[in-house]
Design an enzyme around this catalytic site. Sequence first.
Site, PDB file in Angstrom:
ATOM      1  NE  ARG A  42      -1.436  -1.366   3.517  1.00 38.77           N
ATOM      2  CZ  ARG A  42      -1.599  -1.080   4.784  1.00 38.77           C
ATOM      3  NH1 ARG A  42      -2.781  -0.714   5.233  1.00 38.77           N
ATOM      4  NH2 ARG A  42      -0.605  -1.167   5.617  1.00 38.77           N
ATOM      5  CB  SER A 104       7.469  -6.459   6.814  1.00 40.11           C
ATOM      6  OG  SER A 104       6.748  -5.272   6.897  1.00 40.11           O
ATOM      7  CG  ASP A 158       5.840  -6.002   9.810  1.00 41.14           C
ATOM      8  OD1 ASP A 158       6.899  -6.228  10.416  1.00 41.14           O
ATOM      9  OD2 ASP A 158       5.142  -6.917   9.322  1.00 41.14           O
TER      10      ASP A 158
HETATM   11  C1  GLC Z   1       8.913 -11.938   8.895  1.00 41.73           C
HETATM   12  C2  GLC Z   1       9.924 -10.825   8.626  1.00 41.73           C
HETATM   13  C3  GLC Z   1       9.850  -9.754   9.689  1.00 41.73           C
HETATM   14  C4  GLC Z   1       8.422  -9.263   9.831  1.00 41.73           C
HETATM   15  C5  GLC Z   1       7.477 -10.425  10.085  1.00 41.73           C
HETATM   16  C6  GLC Z   1       6.019  -9.985  10.162  1.00 41.73           C
HETATM   17  O1  GLC Z   1       9.258 -12.589  10.058  1.00 41.73           O
HETATM   18  O2  GLC Z   1      11.243 -11.359   8.573  1.00 41.73           O
HETATM   19  O3  GLC Z   1      10.709  -8.689   9.377  1.00 41.73           O
HETATM   20  O4  GLC Z   1       8.345  -8.335  10.871  1.00 41.73           O
HETATM   21  O5  GLC Z   1       7.607 -11.375   9.035  1.00 41.73           O
HETATM   22  O6  GLC Z   1       5.597  -9.394   8.979  1.00 41.73           O
END
Ligand code: GLC
Length: 418
Positions: A42, A104, A158
């Site tokens: 997004r 993320s 995230d």
């Molecule tokens: C995976 C990613 C991490 C993220 C999580 C939730 O574990 O490596 O960075 O925070 O997913 O999206």
Amino acid sequence: MKKGMRDEKSSLFMENTYVPELLNGTESGRYLALDLGGTNFRLLLVEMLSGKITKEIVKPYEIKDEARIGCGLKLFDFLAECISDFTHENGVADLNLPLGFTFSFPMHQKSIHNGILLKWTKSFAATNVEGNDVVIMLQEAIERRGDVKVDINAVLNDTTGTLLKGCLLDPRTRIGMIIGTGTNACYMERADRISHWESERHGEKEVLIDIEWGAFGDNGTIDFVKTYFDRQLDSNSLYLNSFSFEKLISGLYLGELVRIILVHLTNNRLLFNGILSKKIQEKNSFPSSQVSLIEEDNVNNTITNTEKILKDLNLKYTMDDLKIVKYVCELVSLRGALLLSACLSTLIHQIDKDDVTIAVDGSLYKFHPRMKIWINKFVKLLAPAYEFRLLLAEDGSGKGAAIASAIALRLQKSYTIH
Ligand code: GLC
């Protein structure tokens, strides 16, 4: 965790995010945010006045498989194309607005505005991105287009976004947790405990640490928890022996784990009269959203959702089969909640504040009917000396990026003044 903080070998990354402060109520202006990492991608335009969000425009974009697993340059060209579309649509393409980039995945950061992708997780596998700075890749893709001006001044996880969003709702927030496609948490740590600090220090007292607890046990420490079914899931996964903890729990895997167990029980003639349908033998044909639906039946003492799901999978079932399927979903969910609670309560002990709020987001947390109830119950048992609460901080990965961008801008200004 302690080893990770000291830059010693640990399955936990304990990455410094270089976010040393939360909102202080002075942040005003317009910020862009880009959120990439889970099921959604997004773009957002957020207006802030005195540290509060006063207006927001959000546009979701579809991210196709070929972008996720194809050529990395093309992935970033696609992101830049969307930024161009979004900023033109909102008349801000020439304003060089600050942009917060939620990415993320595990990143190694040298400052708040750069992040080297350590490894892809979940279902992303675009080539030639691992080992590269994703901010530079995005900036270069934007420059290749030449039709939009933005200043990517913050890159974040995230969980960081969720924590920052949580702070807007409750200033006691010190942990951000995601239980969605993947699982992870970040928290506010004492800065003097963190060895890894590549940019200049400015007397920071605290700093947000991205644990990357999804990788917990990649060094074998949680092998004792893994069952035959977990190993089977791992051997069919995109990244073998990677993100071991996440594979026991998160949304990308929970349903697949249930499917593997159901197939095993059927092959042993303990379910569906020993007859499998074609569909249930297909990998990922049992998404985690269905585990949540079956768990609703468990909570309400009904069978409607379970029956519908089994019918859609072309399975012939008896009343006993329904009970077994419901029981498997309960066990797999309960184990996930217990493991998450073990980690969360350890974190609460580490922070050691009498009262702490945990900002949480993610599809599994939101839609599973009793994940939150269980986590509350188990953390109370495991960290009895502390007051805590779980707070749903929706869209932290989106709005949190704008907040991070606002904080980064404020810090940038204060560092130049001093
Ligand atoms: C995976 C990613 C991490 C993220 C999580 C939730 O574990 O490596 O960075 O925070 O997913 O999206």
